[in-house]
Motif scaffolding. Structure first.
Motif, PDB file in Angstrom:
ATOM      1  N   PRO A  62      -9.184   6.403 -16.035  1.00  0.00           N
ATOM      2  CA  PRO A  62     -10.632   5.503 -16.063  1.00  0.00           C
ATOM      3  C   PRO A  62      -9.725   4.650 -14.748  1.00  0.00           C
ATOM      4  O   PRO A  62     -11.034   4.249 -14.110  1.00  0.00           O
ATOM      5  N   SER A  63      -8.746   3.745 -15.169  1.00  0.00           N
ATOM      6  CA  SER A  63      -8.521   3.226 -13.857  1.00  0.00           C
ATOM      7  C   SER A  63      -7.973   3.208 -12.667  1.00  0.00           C
ATOM      8  O   SER A  63      -8.736   2.795 -12.146  1.00  0.00           O
ATOM      9  N   GLU A  92     -13.841  -3.775 -18.623  1.00  0.00           N
ATOM     10  CA  GLU A  92     -14.777  -3.187 -19.484  1.00  0.00           C
ATOM     11  C   GLU A  92     -14.178  -3.282 -20.991  1.00  0.00           C
ATOM     12  O   GLU A  92     -14.626  -3.566 -21.751  1.00  0.00           O
ATOM     13  N   THR A  94     -18.782   5.198 -13.842  1.00  0.00           N
ATOM     14  CA  THR A  94     -18.878   4.363 -13.284  1.00  0.00           C
ATOM     15  C   THR A  94     -20.105   3.344 -13.485  1.00  0.00           C
ATOM     16  O   THR A  94     -20.964   4.070 -12.618  1.00  0.00           O
ATOM     17  N   CYS A 126     -19.946  -0.660  -9.439  1.00  0.00           N
ATOM     18  CA  CYS A 126     -18.609  -0.585  -8.695  1.00  0.00           C
ATOM     19  C   CYS A 126     -18.571   0.592  -7.963  1.00  0.00           C
ATOM     20  O   CYS A 126     -17.828   0.684  -7.021  1.00  0.00           O
ATOM     21  N   THR A 127     -19.991   1.150  -7.409  1.00  0.00           N
ATOM     22  CA  THR A 127     -19.842   2.658  -6.819  1.00  0.00           C
ATOM     23  C   THR A 127     -20.439   2.659  -5.539  1.00  0.00           C
ATOM     24  O   THR A 127     -20.517   3.323  -4.499  1.00  0.00           O
ATOM     25  N   LYS A 135      -9.340   6.404 -11.436  1.00  0.00           N
ATOM     26  CA  LYS A 135     -10.375   6.864 -11.433  1.00  0.00           C
ATOM     27  C   LYS A 135     -11.989   5.989 -11.192  1.00  0.00           C
ATOM     28  O   LYS A 135     -12.661   6.017  -9.525  1.00  0.00           O
ATOM     29  N   GLY A 136     -11.822   4.663 -11.828  1.00  0.00           N
ATOM     30  CA  GLY A 136     -12.937   3.501 -11.690  1.00  0.00           C
ATOM     31  C   GLY A 136     -12.258   2.462 -10.089  1.00  0.00           C
ATOM     32  O   GLY A 136     -13.568   1.624  -9.633  1.00  0.00           O
ATOM     33  N   THR A 137     -11.588   2.452  -9.688  1.00  0.00           N
ATOM     34  CA  THR A 137     -10.801   1.704  -9.031  1.00  0.00           C
ATOM     35  C   THR A 137      -9.704   1.783  -7.055  1.00  0.00           C
ATOM     36  O   THR A 137      -9.936   1.720  -6.839  1.00  0.00           O
ATOM     37  N   VAL A 193     -11.985   6.143  -5.412  1.00  0.00           N
ATOM     38  CA  VAL A 193     -13.731   6.599  -6.185  1.00  0.00           C
ATOM     39  C   VAL A 193     -14.125   6.601  -5.189  1.00  0.00           C
ATOM     40  O   VAL A 193     -15.329   7.110  -5.234  1.00  0.00           O
ATOM     41  N   ASP A 222     -11.097  -1.711 -13.185  1.00  0.00           N
ATOM     42  CA  ASP A 222     -12.429  -2.705 -13.313  1.00  0.00           C
ATOM     43  C   ASP A 222     -12.244  -1.913 -15.337  1.00  0.00           C
ATOM     44  O   ASP A 222     -13.487  -2.102 -16.016  1.00  0.00           O
ATOM     45  N   SER A 223     -11.941  -0.753 -15.356  1.00  0.00           N
ATOM     46  CA  SER A 223     -11.744  -0.017 -16.419  1.00  0.00           C
ATOM     47  C   SER A 223     -11.131  -1.096 -17.596  1.00  0.00           C
ATOM     48  O   SER A 223     -11.268  -1.313 -18.453  1.00  0.00           O
TER      49      SER A 223
END
Length: 479
Positions: A401-402, A251, A39, A43-44, A404-406, A409, A247-248
């Motif tokens: 991804p959705s 992207e 990511t 975002c992290t 894991k990324g939001t 985290v 976030d994904s």
């Protein structure tokens, strides 16, 4: 004399399938590479560092929930907002999209904005919720629950003649793209896009038992997906502003759907912070009421529609194995669907509750030790994950991804697993080994993060600032 060329043989079913899969893989390789790239560092970064960011909000490629907006009531400027939603939550078990629309625009109305909701006639039942007329609701005539955008648009134009709307908000394609074309003040929220559906279909088929044949319907859906994705990429350009709820997804809209980055904004859905909160006494009483025994070592919980694409074949098989090894581990199932009876057949270690209205869910969340979401659908973000975290519970979810990324985290927030039985069993065993004390600490971390990100107020303030920015560019500057 006419000469007839020999006809080419028609492709066999297997050949057509191989061709379809080839194009799916060819099309999705770039995005799959993108989605499995670490990511973006922005975002992290911790919330405090994000809050020190400054610039034009239209340049922000991270979730606006991470920013701190001024919470003044009345707001900086009062807006007149037109909302187009296929449904409005008038039943006890509304879907995620209408729950989002209701939560957001009730908050906007309470902040003093003039909200007009254009929606389909309500389907009322004995357990129906109040129609919540704080916003002005425009039910159009017709069959209950049937969306007719043309009738809604006629009502909009009549109201717009009386007093101009500052901004128009469409939940997904409630307003079709040909109507959206040319509306510079239109914002559309995407709760799932076709490219994510391609990934969903792939994951669902990978979860199929190898001896189980692929259904003709599934094969047909695969063949139709690539044209649907290409069609979306073309007509999405007709919408002036796009809100991605993860976030994904943001992207994908920028990098694959080719939407100019200043027209893509990430605002994660929020849940009512007053409805979902920690209440250990309520959780204890609820657990006793539904029959959770005192000697239960770990209580798992799952909620939502009990259907295949929500991953219930995975959880059913994984818990079938787990309960043999750990007789004091229990699973509470809240929801209805085809898998309800199968869960009941697993015996006393599974407690099934059927459908529950939002007011009952607070007791459910507080009665469990960890919430499990085995979904096979990468599109969107299930509100149940946010509700569980707001209730002070850690979560376990598919490694998409959705999510894991939001959502997850930080490893402290819970566990992720590949969407297959073996990986889920391994994750469940880690939960049992950790025990309640460690899970409670994870839950505290989850609640702290959820309060900073997933409240209805956070969501409403972010949308409010976006709407203000669209009306007047001076509001686009953030310091």
């Amino acid at each position: 004399m006419a000469f007839n060329k020999p006809k080419k043989p028609l492709l066999s079913l297997n050949s057509r399938l191989c061709t379809t899969l080839f194009f799916i893989v060819l099309f999705t390789i770039p995005i799959l590479r993108l989605l499995h790239t670490p990511t973006n560092s922005i975002c992290t970064t911790s919330s405090s560092n994000i809050e020190s960011w400054s610039g034009d909000l239209r340049d922000a490629e991270f979730s606006w929930n991470r920013l701190k907006f001024i919470d003044k009531n009345p707001p900086l400027e009062t807006l007149k907002i037109a909302v187009f939603s296929r449904k409005w939550p008038t039943s006890a078990t509304p879907g995620g999209m209408e729950r989002h629309a209701h939560t957001l625009h009730m908050a906007m109305a309470h902040r003093g904005h003039k909200v007009h909701v254009f929606t389909s006639p309500p389907i009322m039942d004995d357990s129906a919720l109040s129609p919540f007329l704080s916003p002005t609701i425009h039910w159009h005539e017709g069959k209950p629950g049937k969306w007719r955008y043309n009738k809604a648009w006629e009502q909009y134009e009549e109201e717009n003649e009386r007093e101009k709307f500052d901004v128009i908000h469409s939940e997904s394609v409630a307003l079709p793209n040909h109507v959206a074309l040319g509306l510079s003040n239109l914002v559309v929220s995407w709760h799932g896009i076709a490219l994510e559906s391609v990934h969903s279909s792939i994951f669902q088929d990978l979860a199929r038992n190898p001896i189980e044949p692929m259904t003709p319907a599934f094969n047909q859906s695969l063949q139709g997906m690539i044209p649907k994705v290409l069609n979306e990429i073309r007509f999405f350009q007709n919408y002036a502003h796009h809100v991605a709820i993860s976030d994904s997804c943001g992207e994908m809209l920028r990098d694959v759907y080719q939407i100019p980055r200043r027209r893509v904004h990430v605002i994660v859905n929020g849940v009512d912070e007053e409805e979902f909160c920690e209440d250990s006494r309520l959780g204890h009483d609820f657990g006793s009421k539904i029959g959770v025994p005192q000697n239960a070592s770990i209580v798992l919980g799952v909620a939502g529609r009990l259907v295949k694409d929500k991953g219930h074949p995975l959880l059913f098989e994984a818990f079938s194995q787990l309960k043999q090894k750990y007789p004091n581990v229990y699973l509470i199932v809240a929801g209805s669907g085809p898998w309800l009876q199968r869960y009941k057949d697993l015996g006393p270690q599974v407690i099934t509750l059927g459908s529950m209205n939002p007011s009952e869910l607070r007791g459910f969340y507080n009665s469990i030790d960890i919430f499990v979401n085995p979904t096979l659908r990468p599109q969107g973000l299930d509100l149940t994950l946010m509700e569980a975290m707001m209730s002070g519970k850690p979560v376990m979810a598919s490694r998409f991804p959705s999510i894991k990324g939001t959502i997850i985290v930080d490893d402290e927030f819970g566990f992720m697993f590949s969407p297959n039985v073996e990986s889920l069993v391994e994750a469940l065993e880690k939960v049992v080994e950790e025990g309640r004390e460690k899970l409670a600490r994870r839950g505290n971390a989850c609640r702290e993060y959820a309060i900073s990100m997933f409240t209805a107020k956070k969501m409403a303030l972010a949308y409010e600032r976006l709407f203000l920015c669209i009306k007047n560019e001076t509001f686009c500057s953030y310091t």
